[in-house]
Motif scaffolding. Structure first.
Motif, PDB file in Angstrom:
ATOM      1  N   LYS A 161      36.509 -25.498  32.040  1.00 25.89           N
ATOM      2  CA  LYS A 161      37.443 -26.400  31.321  1.00 25.89           C
ATOM      3  C   LYS A 161      36.701 -27.612  30.716  1.00 25.89           C
ATOM      4  O   LYS A 161      35.801 -28.125  31.504  1.00 25.89           O
ATOM      5  CB  LYS A 161      38.649 -27.058  32.280  1.00 25.89           C
ATOM      6  N   GLY A 162      36.719 -27.927  29.301  1.00 28.22           N
ATOM      7  CA  GLY A 162      36.109 -29.155  28.868  1.00 28.22           C
ATOM      8  C   GLY A 162      34.875 -28.602  28.520  1.00 28.22           C
ATOM      9  O   GLY A 162      34.339 -29.612  27.787  1.00 28.22           O
ATOM     10  N   ARG A 163      34.298 -27.297  28.744  1.00 28.75           N
ATOM     11  CA  ARG A 163      32.879 -27.043  28.113  1.00 28.75           C
ATOM     12  C   ARG A 163      33.065 -25.603  27.188  1.00 28.75           C
ATOM     13  O   ARG A 163      32.092 -25.814  26.281  1.00 28.75           O
ATOM     14  CB  ARG A 163      32.025 -26.824  29.408  1.00 28.75           C
ATOM     15  N   PHE A 164      33.949 -24.936  27.500  1.00 26.86           N
ATOM     16  CA  PHE A 164      34.080 -23.786  26.676  1.00 26.86           C
ATOM     17  C   PHE A 164      35.149 -24.069  25.846  1.00 26.86           C
ATOM     18  O   PHE A 164      36.212 -24.620  26.284  1.00 26.86           O
ATOM     19  CB  PHE A 164      34.064 -22.486  27.500  1.00 26.86           C
ATOM     20  N   THR A 165      35.100 -23.358  24.571  1.00 27.14           N
ATOM     21  CA  THR A 165      36.604 -23.064  23.710  1.00 27.14           C
ATOM     22  C   THR A 165      36.500 -21.991  23.138  1.00 27.14           C
ATOM     23  O   THR A 165      35.465 -21.283  22.665  1.00 27.14           O
ATOM     24  CB  THR A 165      36.197 -24.199  22.690  1.00 27.14           C
ATOM     25  N   ILE A 166      37.525 -21.158  23.526  1.00 32.71           N
ATOM     26  CA  ILE A 166      38.142 -20.027  22.913  1.00 32.71           C
ATOM     27  C   ILE A 166      38.850 -19.928  21.719  1.00 32.71           C
ATOM     28  O   ILE A 166      39.723 -20.909  21.453  1.00 32.71           O
ATOM     29  CB  ILE A 166      38.656 -19.024  24.074  1.00 32.71           C
ATOM     30  N   SER A 167      38.330 -19.021  20.464  1.00 31.61           N
ATOM     31  CA  SER A 167      39.202 -19.138  19.613  1.00 31.61           C
ATOM     32  C   SER A 167      39.157 -17.752  18.759  1.00 31.61           C
ATOM     33  O   SER A 167      38.557 -16.928  19.296  1.00 31.61           O
ATOM     34  CB  SER A 167      38.625 -19.943  18.341  1.00 31.61           C
ATOM     35  N   ARG A 168      40.366 -17.504  17.954  1.00 26.14           N
ATOM     36  CA  ARG A 168      40.618 -16.260  17.436  1.00 26.14           C
ATOM     37  C   ARG A 168      40.945 -16.224  16.062  1.00 26.14           C
ATOM     38  O   ARG A 168      41.380 -17.222  15.443  1.00 26.14           O
ATOM     39  CB  ARG A 168      41.600 -15.417  18.168  1.00 26.14           C
ATOM     40  N   ASP A 169      40.508 -15.212  15.169  1.00 23.99           N
ATOM     41  CA  ASP A 169      40.732 -15.177  13.771  1.00 23.99           C
ATOM     42  C   ASP A 169      41.687 -13.627  13.945  1.00 23.99           C
ATOM     43  O   ASP A 169      41.106 -12.617  13.978  1.00 23.99           O
ATOM     44  CB  ASP A 169      39.658 -14.870  12.776  1.00 23.99           C
ATOM     45  N   ASN A 170      43.125 -13.987  13.764  1.00 21.43           N
ATOM     46  CA  ASN A 170      43.914 -12.912  13.917  1.00 21.43           C
ATOM     47  C   ASN A 170      43.871 -12.003  12.664  1.00 21.43           C
ATOM     48  O   ASN A 170      43.751 -10.531  12.753  1.00 21.43           O
ATOM     49  CB  ASN A 170      45.296 -13.029  13.791  1.00 21.43           C
ATOM     50  N   ALA A 171      43.325 -12.536  11.477  1.00 20.66           N
ATOM     51  CA  ALA A 171      43.187 -11.732  10.216  1.00 20.66           C
ATOM     52  C   ALA A 171      41.927 -10.616  10.402  1.00 20.66           C
ATOM     53  O   ALA A 171      41.885  -9.773   9.751  1.00 20.66           O
ATOM     54  CB  ALA A 171      42.963 -12.353   9.012  1.00 20.66           C
ATOM     55  N   LYS A 172      40.941 -11.253  10.922  1.00 22.45           N
ATOM     56  CA  LYS A 172      39.676 -10.376  11.222  1.00 22.45           C
ATOM     57  C   LYS A 172      39.481  -9.548  12.573  1.00 22.45           C
ATOM     58  O   LYS A 172      38.497  -9.107  12.709  1.00 22.45           O
ATOM     59  CB  LYS A 172      38.474 -11.616  10.949  1.00 22.45           C
ATOM     60  N   ASN A 173      40.423  -9.853  13.462  1.00 24.77           N
ATOM     61  CA  ASN A 173      40.681  -9.489  14.691  1.00 24.77           C
ATOM     62  C   ASN A 173      39.298  -9.832  15.652  1.00 24.77           C
ATOM     63  O   ASN A 173      38.540  -8.776  16.115  1.00 24.77           O
ATOM     64  CB  ASN A 173      40.789  -7.817  14.657  1.00 24.77           C
ATOM     65  N   THR A 174      38.799 -11.151  15.341  1.00 26.42           N
ATOM     66  CA  THR A 174      37.773 -11.478  16.272  1.00 26.42           C
ATOM     67  C   THR A 174      37.976 -12.627  17.016  1.00 26.42           C
ATOM     68  O   THR A 174      39.013 -13.228  17.021  1.00 26.42           O
ATOM     69  CB  THR A 174      36.590 -12.052  15.334  1.00 26.42           C
ATOM     70  N   VAL A 175      37.482 -12.694  18.225  1.00 26.09           N
ATOM     71  CA  VAL A 175      37.408 -13.797  19.097  1.00 26.09           C
ATOM     72  C   VAL A 175      35.986 -14.237  19.451  1.00 26.09           C
ATOM     73  O   VAL A 175      35.181 -13.620  19.820  1.00 26.09           O
ATOM     74  CB  VAL A 175      38.127 -13.522  20.403  1.00 26.09           C
ATOM     75  N   LEU A 181      33.581 -17.454  21.597  1.00 32.35           N
ATOM     76  CA  LEU A 181      33.599 -18.370  22.753  1.00 32.35           C
ATOM     77  C   LEU A 181      32.588 -19.556  22.861  1.00 32.35           C
ATOM     78  O   LEU A 181      31.523 -18.897  22.774  1.00 32.35           O
ATOM     79  CB  LEU A 181      33.557 -17.625  24.107  1.00 32.35           C
ATOM     80  N   GLN A 182      32.867 -20.707  22.246  1.00 32.01           N
ATOM     81  CA  GLN A 182      31.883 -21.747  22.132  1.00 32.01           C
ATOM     82  C   GLN A 182      31.567 -22.305  23.568  1.00 32.01           C
ATOM     83  O   GLN A 182      32.631 -22.781  24.219  1.00 32.01           O
ATOM     84  CB  GLN A 182      32.435 -22.553  21.279  1.00 32.01           C
ATOM     85  N   MET A 183      30.268 -22.121  24.033  1.00 32.78           N
ATOM     86  CA  MET A 183      30.031 -22.784  25.120  1.00 32.78           C
ATOM     87  C   MET A 183      29.052 -23.713  25.280  1.00 32.78           C
ATOM     88  O   MET A 183      27.849 -23.531  24.598  1.00 32.78           O
ATOM     89  CB  MET A 183      29.427 -21.457  26.152  1.00 32.78           C
ATOM     90  N   ASN A 184      29.418 -25.015  25.736  1.00 28.31           N
ATOM     91  CA  ASN A 184      28.457 -26.047  25.732  1.00 28.31           C
ATOM     92  C   ASN A 184      28.330 -26.605  27.126  1.00 28.31           C
ATOM     93  O   ASN A 184      28.906 -26.165  27.955  1.00 28.31           O
ATOM     94  CB  ASN A 184      29.452 -27.066  24.947  1.00 28.31           C
ATOM     95  N   SER A 185      27.322 -27.521  27.088  1.00 28.41           N
ATOM     96  CA  SER A 185      26.957 -27.756  28.673  1.00 28.41           C
ATOM     97  C   SER A 185      26.642 -26.877  29.340  1.00 28.41           C
ATOM     98  O   SER A 185      27.020 -26.900  30.627  1.00 28.41           O
ATOM     99  CB  SER A 185      27.772 -28.891  29.011  1.00 28.41           C
ATOM    100  N   LEU A 186      25.908 -25.711  29.251  1.00 30.61           N
ATOM    101  CA  LEU A 186      25.695 -24.527  30.192  1.00 30.61           C
ATOM    102  C   LEU A 186      24.968 -24.968  31.206  1.00 30.61           C
ATOM    103  O   LEU A 186      24.037 -25.691  31.067  1.00 30.61           O
ATOM    104  CB  LEU A 186      25.040 -23.711  29.140  1.00 30.61           C
ATOM    105  N   GLN A 187      25.282 -24.318  32.336  1.00 32.97           N
ATOM    106  CA  GLN A 187      24.622 -24.545  33.648  1.00 32.97           C
ATOM    107  C   GLN A 187      24.086 -23.199  34.105  1.00 32.97           C
ATOM    108  O   GLN A 187      24.582 -22.139  33.735  1.00 32.97           O
ATOM    109  CB  GLN A 187      25.295 -25.209  34.684  1.00 32.97           C
ATOM    110  N   PRO A 188      23.303 -23.384  35.118  1.00 34.05           N
ATOM    111  CA  PRO A 188      22.460 -21.986  35.572  1.00 34.05           C
ATOM    112  C   PRO A 188      23.748 -21.096  36.055  1.00 34.05           C
ATOM    113  O   PRO A 188      23.465 -19.935  36.076  1.00 34.05           O
ATOM    114  CB  PRO A 188      21.573 -22.454  36.706  1.00 34.05           C
ATOM    115  N   ALA A 223      38.377 -17.202  29.945  1.00 33.20           N
ATOM    116  CA  ALA A 223      39.394 -17.800  29.061  1.00 33.20           C
ATOM    117  C   ALA A 223      39.989 -16.657  28.446  1.00 33.20           C
ATOM    118  O   ALA A 223      39.555 -15.575  28.044  1.00 33.20           O
ATOM    119  CB  ALA A 223      38.877 -18.648  27.976  1.00 33.20           C
ATOM    120  N   TYR A 224      41.618 -17.093  28.167  1.00 30.77           N
ATOM    121  CA  TYR A 224      42.039 -15.960  27.233  1.00 30.77           C
ATOM    122  C   TYR A 224      42.948 -16.699  26.016  1.00 30.77           C
ATOM    123  O   TYR A 224      43.156 -18.186  26.221  1.00 30.77           O
ATOM    124  CB  TYR A 224      43.027 -15.263  28.088  1.00 30.77           C
ATOM    125  N   ILE A 225      43.331 -16.120  25.312  1.00 24.11           N
ATOM    126  CA  ILE A 225      44.028 -16.523  23.947  1.00 24.11           C
ATOM    127  C   ILE A 225      44.882 -15.827  23.400  1.00 24.11           C
ATOM    128  O   ILE A 225      44.899 -14.663  23.219  1.00 24.11           O
ATOM    129  CB  ILE A 225      43.102 -17.281  22.779  1.00 24.11           C
TER     130      ILE A 225
END
Length: 119
Positions: free
Chosen positions: A64-78, A80-87, A49-51
């Protein structure tokens, strides 16, 4: 010089969740995009994913639908929330800082963090 440091990897059972975090330091421009890639053993490194700076996101079809990418521009952080992980999500995950010109182009890489999903 830019430094990227990932954290949050580990071992999780199938169906579980993990959140990866990446902190960037150094000369960073507000127009830079950030991304997560992953590389499984014996396979090429693929984008997850990219943001972009204003929050526009793009995901690989496989997450898609399982992972969510987010960023905090003030902190320069990104993150990756990963749900329903599979092998098949098992891989080394890499944070990237780069540019967006009709597509994402990586410039810098972190050292990677291992994610292992057990069945």
């Amino acid at each position: 010089q830019v430094r990227l440091v990932e954290s949050g990897g580990g071992l999780v059972q199938a169906g579980g969740s993990l959140t990866l975090s990446c902190a960037a330091s150094g000369t960073i421009y507000t127009t830079d995009a950030m991304a997560w890639y992953r590389q499984a053993p014996g396979k090429q490194r693929d984008m997850v994913a990219y943001i972009r700076q204003r929050g526009y996101t793009n995901y690989a079809d496989s997450v898609k639908g399982r992972f969510t990418i987010s960023r905090d521009n003030a902190k320069n952080t990104v993150d990756l929330q990963m749900n329903s992980l599979q092998p098949e999500d098992t891989a080394v995950y890499y944070c990237s800082l780069g540019n967006y010109y009709s597509d994402y182009y990586p410039g810098y890489w972190g050292q990677g963090t291992q994610v292992t999903v057990s069945s």
